[in-house]
Enzyme design. Structure first.
Site, PDB file in Angstrom:
ATOM      1  N   LYS A  13       0.823  -1.219   0.000  1.00 20.35           N
ATOM      2  CA  LYS A  13       0.000   0.000   0.000  1.00 20.35           C
ATOM      3  C   LYS A  13       0.857   1.270   0.000  1.00 20.35           C
ATOM      4  O   LYS A  13       0.608   2.186  -0.771  1.00 20.35           O
ATOM      5  CB  LYS A  13      -0.913   0.047   1.234  1.00 20.35           C
ATOM      6  CG  LYS A  13      -1.940  -1.062   1.331  1.00 20.35           C
ATOM      7  CD  LYS A  13      -2.920  -0.800   2.469  1.00 20.35           C
ATOM      8  CE  LYS A  13      -2.265  -0.728   3.831  1.00 20.35           C
ATOM      9  NZ  LYS A  13      -1.782  -2.016   4.366  1.00 20.35           N
ATOM     10  N   ARG A  88      -9.801   0.994   8.223  1.00 26.56           N
ATOM     11  CA  ARG A  88      -9.431  -0.379   8.580  1.00 26.56           C
ATOM     12  C   ARG A  88     -10.559  -1.081   9.321  1.00 26.56           C
ATOM     13  O   ARG A  88     -10.407  -2.248   9.686  1.00 26.56           O
ATOM     14  CB  ARG A  88      -8.200  -0.355   9.486  1.00 26.56           C
ATOM     15  CG  ARG A  88      -6.883  -0.611   8.786  1.00 26.56           C
ATOM     16  CD  ARG A  88      -5.802  -0.397   9.831  1.00 26.56           C
ATOM     17  NE  ARG A  88      -4.591  -1.110   9.600  1.00 26.56           N
ATOM     18  CZ  ARG A  88      -3.500  -0.583   9.032  1.00 26.56           C
ATOM     19  NH1 ARG A  88      -3.515   0.642   8.574  1.00 26.56           N
ATOM     20  NH2 ARG A  88      -2.414  -1.291   8.926  1.00 26.56           N
ATOM     21  N   ARG A 122      11.707  -5.407   5.256  1.00 22.63           N
ATOM     22  CA  ARG A 122      11.323  -4.012   4.950  1.00 22.63           C
ATOM     23  C   ARG A 122      12.254  -3.007   5.627  1.00 22.63           C
ATOM     24  O   ARG A 122      12.541  -3.097   6.806  1.00 22.63           O
ATOM     25  CB  ARG A 122       9.886  -3.734   5.396  1.00 22.63           C
ATOM     26  CG  ARG A 122       9.505  -2.259   5.177  1.00 22.63           C
ATOM     27  CD  ARG A 122       8.048  -2.046   4.991  1.00 22.63           C
ATOM     28  NE  ARG A 122       7.285  -2.203   6.227  1.00 22.63           N
ATOM     29  CZ  ARG A 122       5.950  -2.101   6.274  1.00 22.63           C
ATOM     30  NH1 ARG A 122       5.259  -1.861   5.175  1.00 22.63           N
ATOM     31  NH2 ARG A 122       5.326  -2.260   7.417  1.00 22.63           N
ATOM     32  N   ARG A 152      11.086  -0.598  11.031  1.00 20.32           N
ATOM     33  CA  ARG A 152      10.043  -0.215  11.985  1.00 20.32           C
ATOM     34  C   ARG A 152      10.007  -1.166  13.177  1.00 20.32           C
ATOM     35  O   ARG A 152      10.202  -2.361  13.009  1.00 20.32           O
ATOM     36  CB  ARG A 152       8.673  -0.231  11.293  1.00 20.32           C
ATOM     37  CG  ARG A 152       8.294   1.108  10.709  1.00 20.32           C
ATOM     38  CD  ARG A 152       7.100   1.030   9.820  1.00 20.32           C
ATOM     39  NE  ARG A 152       5.986   0.231  10.351  1.00 20.32           N
ATOM     40  CZ  ARG A 152       4.825   0.078   9.722  1.00 20.32           C
ATOM     41  NH1 ARG A 152       4.629   0.682   8.562  1.00 20.32           N
ATOM     42  NH2 ARG A 152       3.878  -0.658  10.237  1.00 20.32           N
ATOM     43  N   ARG A 163      -1.123  -8.604  13.420  1.00 21.95           N
ATOM     44  CA  ARG A 163      -1.601  -7.669  12.400  1.00 21.95           C
ATOM     45  C   ARG A 163      -2.388  -8.406  11.318  1.00 21.95           C
ATOM     46  O   ARG A 163      -3.394  -7.904  10.811  1.00 21.95           O
ATOM     47  CB  ARG A 163      -0.424  -6.888  11.789  1.00 21.95           C
ATOM     48  CG  ARG A 163       0.090  -5.795  12.736  1.00 21.95           C
ATOM     49  CD  ARG A 163       1.545  -5.469  12.518  1.00 21.95           C
ATOM     50  NE  ARG A 163       1.833  -4.759  11.289  1.00 21.95           N
ATOM     51  CZ  ARG A 163       3.055  -4.643  10.773  1.00 21.95           C
ATOM     52  NH1 ARG A 163       4.089  -5.203  11.374  1.00 21.95           N
ATOM     53  NH2 ARG A 163       3.246  -3.971   9.659  1.00 21.95           N
TER      54      ARG A 163
HETATM   55  P1  ADP Z   1       0.996  -1.810   7.813  1.00 17.40           P
HETATM   56  O1  ADP Z   1       2.327  -2.032   7.238  1.00 17.40           O
HETATM   57  O2  ADP Z   1       0.665  -2.825   8.886  1.00 17.40           O
HETATM   58  O3  ADP Z   1      -0.097  -1.654   6.803  1.00 17.40           O
HETATM   59  P2  ADP Z   1       0.643   0.964   8.877  1.00 17.40           P
HETATM   60  O4  ADP Z   1       1.838   1.818   8.854  1.00 17.40           O
HETATM   61  O5  ADP Z   1      -0.486   1.272   7.963  1.00 17.40           O
HETATM   62  O6  ADP Z   1       1.145  -0.527   8.690  1.00 17.40           O
HETATM   63  O7  ADP Z   1       0.064   0.919  10.373  1.00 17.40           O
HETATM   64  C1  ADP Z   1       0.866   0.573  11.482  1.00 17.40           C
HETATM   65  C2  ADP Z   1      -0.008   0.397  12.714  1.00 17.40           C
HETATM   66  O8  ADP Z   1      -0.700   1.639  13.016  1.00 17.40           O
HETATM   67  C3  ADP Z   1      -1.129  -0.638  12.584  1.00 17.40           C
HETATM   68  O9  ADP Z   1      -0.676  -1.954  12.870  1.00 17.40           O
HETATM   69  C4  ADP Z   1      -2.144  -0.116  13.622  1.00 17.40           C
HETATM   70  O10 ADP Z   1      -1.743  -0.460  14.933  1.00 17.40           O
HETATM   71  C5  ADP Z   1      -2.009   1.400  13.490  1.00 17.40           C
HETATM   72  N1  ADP Z   1      -2.990   1.950  12.515  1.00 17.40           N
HETATM   73  C6  ADP Z   1      -2.716   2.478  11.285  1.00 17.40           C
HETATM   74  N2  ADP Z   1      -3.839   2.856  10.649  1.00 17.40           N
HETATM   75  C7  ADP Z   1      -4.875   2.555  11.478  1.00 17.40           C
HETATM   76  C8  ADP Z   1      -6.295   2.660  11.391  1.00 17.40           C
HETATM   77  N3  ADP Z   1      -6.883   3.161  10.297  1.00 17.40           N
HETATM   78  N4  ADP Z   1      -7.041   2.246  12.455  1.00 17.40           N
HETATM   79  C9  ADP Z   1      -6.461   1.754  13.555  1.00 17.40           C
HETATM   80  N5  ADP Z   1      -5.132   1.595  13.707  1.00 17.40           N
HETATM   81  C10 ADP Z   1      -4.331   1.976  12.680  1.00 17.40           C
END
Ligand code: ADP
Ligand code: ZN
Length: 205
Positions: A13, A88, A122, A152, A163
């Site tokens: 994404k 989400r 990553r 990260r 996740r």
């Molecule tokens: P990923 O690589 O898992 O898609 P992101 O950078 O989008 O990672 O998100 C990292 C973390 O931030 C998620 O695992 C969650 O804990 C939190 N997070 C991100 N976006 C949302 C959302 N829309 N609702 C709730 N938690 C979120």
């Protein structure tokens, strides 16, 4: 035009969002990036979010939705947003429908075994946010800006399993929620393949 990128962690994404931003002039709005900025600055939202992120859980809807609303009220979002990592949950999707017109939802489809393989490799540029993987890029500095790359905190197998479970339970139902606006892109190949297929689909809209 506003679009949503929907997909499991490591489906690509973030990379696709950046590529689409460069091609179409969208603004990328990533709730994950917004949380990480808040954590870095030590804000109340950041302190709260970190507890959930470190466990691979979702940050509560109320906090996430409020932060998102503030971000998209800024004037740069008028020309089109690519939402990366939001919504989400069904609640988030319902709230988003009230405040923005979503023209298309791109589902990045990737089998979970590929996701696991991508997880440990990553690396992210500390300055410009460009995303790399050690499987295809062995340097420790960014090819675009020369800054050091970092891993990260939540990119480990233990957090990843949570996740993925959360994705299946909370986020995958959005595939049905957006059935009328959904296009599917194969995210299991390289980033350029996903980008070309997304561009083709978006130009048809
Ligand atoms: P990923 O690589 O898992 O898609 P992101 O950078 O989008 O990672 O998100 C990292 C973390 O931030 C998620 O695992 C969650 O804990 C939190 N997070 C991100 N976006 C949302 C959302 N829309 N609702 C709730 N938690 C979120
Ligand atoms: Zn960089």
């Amino acid at each position: 035009m506003n679009i949503i990128l929907l997909g499991a962690p490591f489906s690509g994404k973030g990379t696709l969002a950046k590529d689409l931003t460069r091609e179409f002039g969208f603004v990328q709005v990533s709730t994950g990036d917004l949380f990480r900025e808040n954590i870095k600055k030590g804000t109340d939202v950041g302190v709260l979010a970190k507890k959930y992120i470190d466990k691979g859980q979702l940050v509560p809807d109320s906090v996430t939705i409020e932060m998102l609303k503030q971000r998209i009220s800024k004037s740069d979002c008028k020309n089109g947003v690519v939402f990366d990592g939001f919504p989400r949950t069904t609640k988030q999707a319902e709230e988003l429908d009230k405040i923005a017109k979503i023209d298309a939802v791109i589902q990045l489809d990737v089998p979970f075994d590929i996701v696991r393989r991508r997880c440990l490799g990553r690396r992210i540029c500390s300055k410009c946010g460009e995303i790399y993987n050690t499987a295809t890029y062995s340097k420790t500095t960014c090819a675009k800006c020369g800054s050091p790359l970092f891993q990260r905190d939540d990119d480990n197998l233990e957090t990843l399993n949570n996740r993925l479970e959360v994705y299946e339970k909370m986020t995958a139902p959005l595939i049905n929620f957006y059935a009328d606006r959904l296009v599917v892109v194969d995210g299991s190949k390289d980033p350029d393949t996903a980008f070309k297929s997304a561009c083709k689909l978006l130009k048809e809209i």
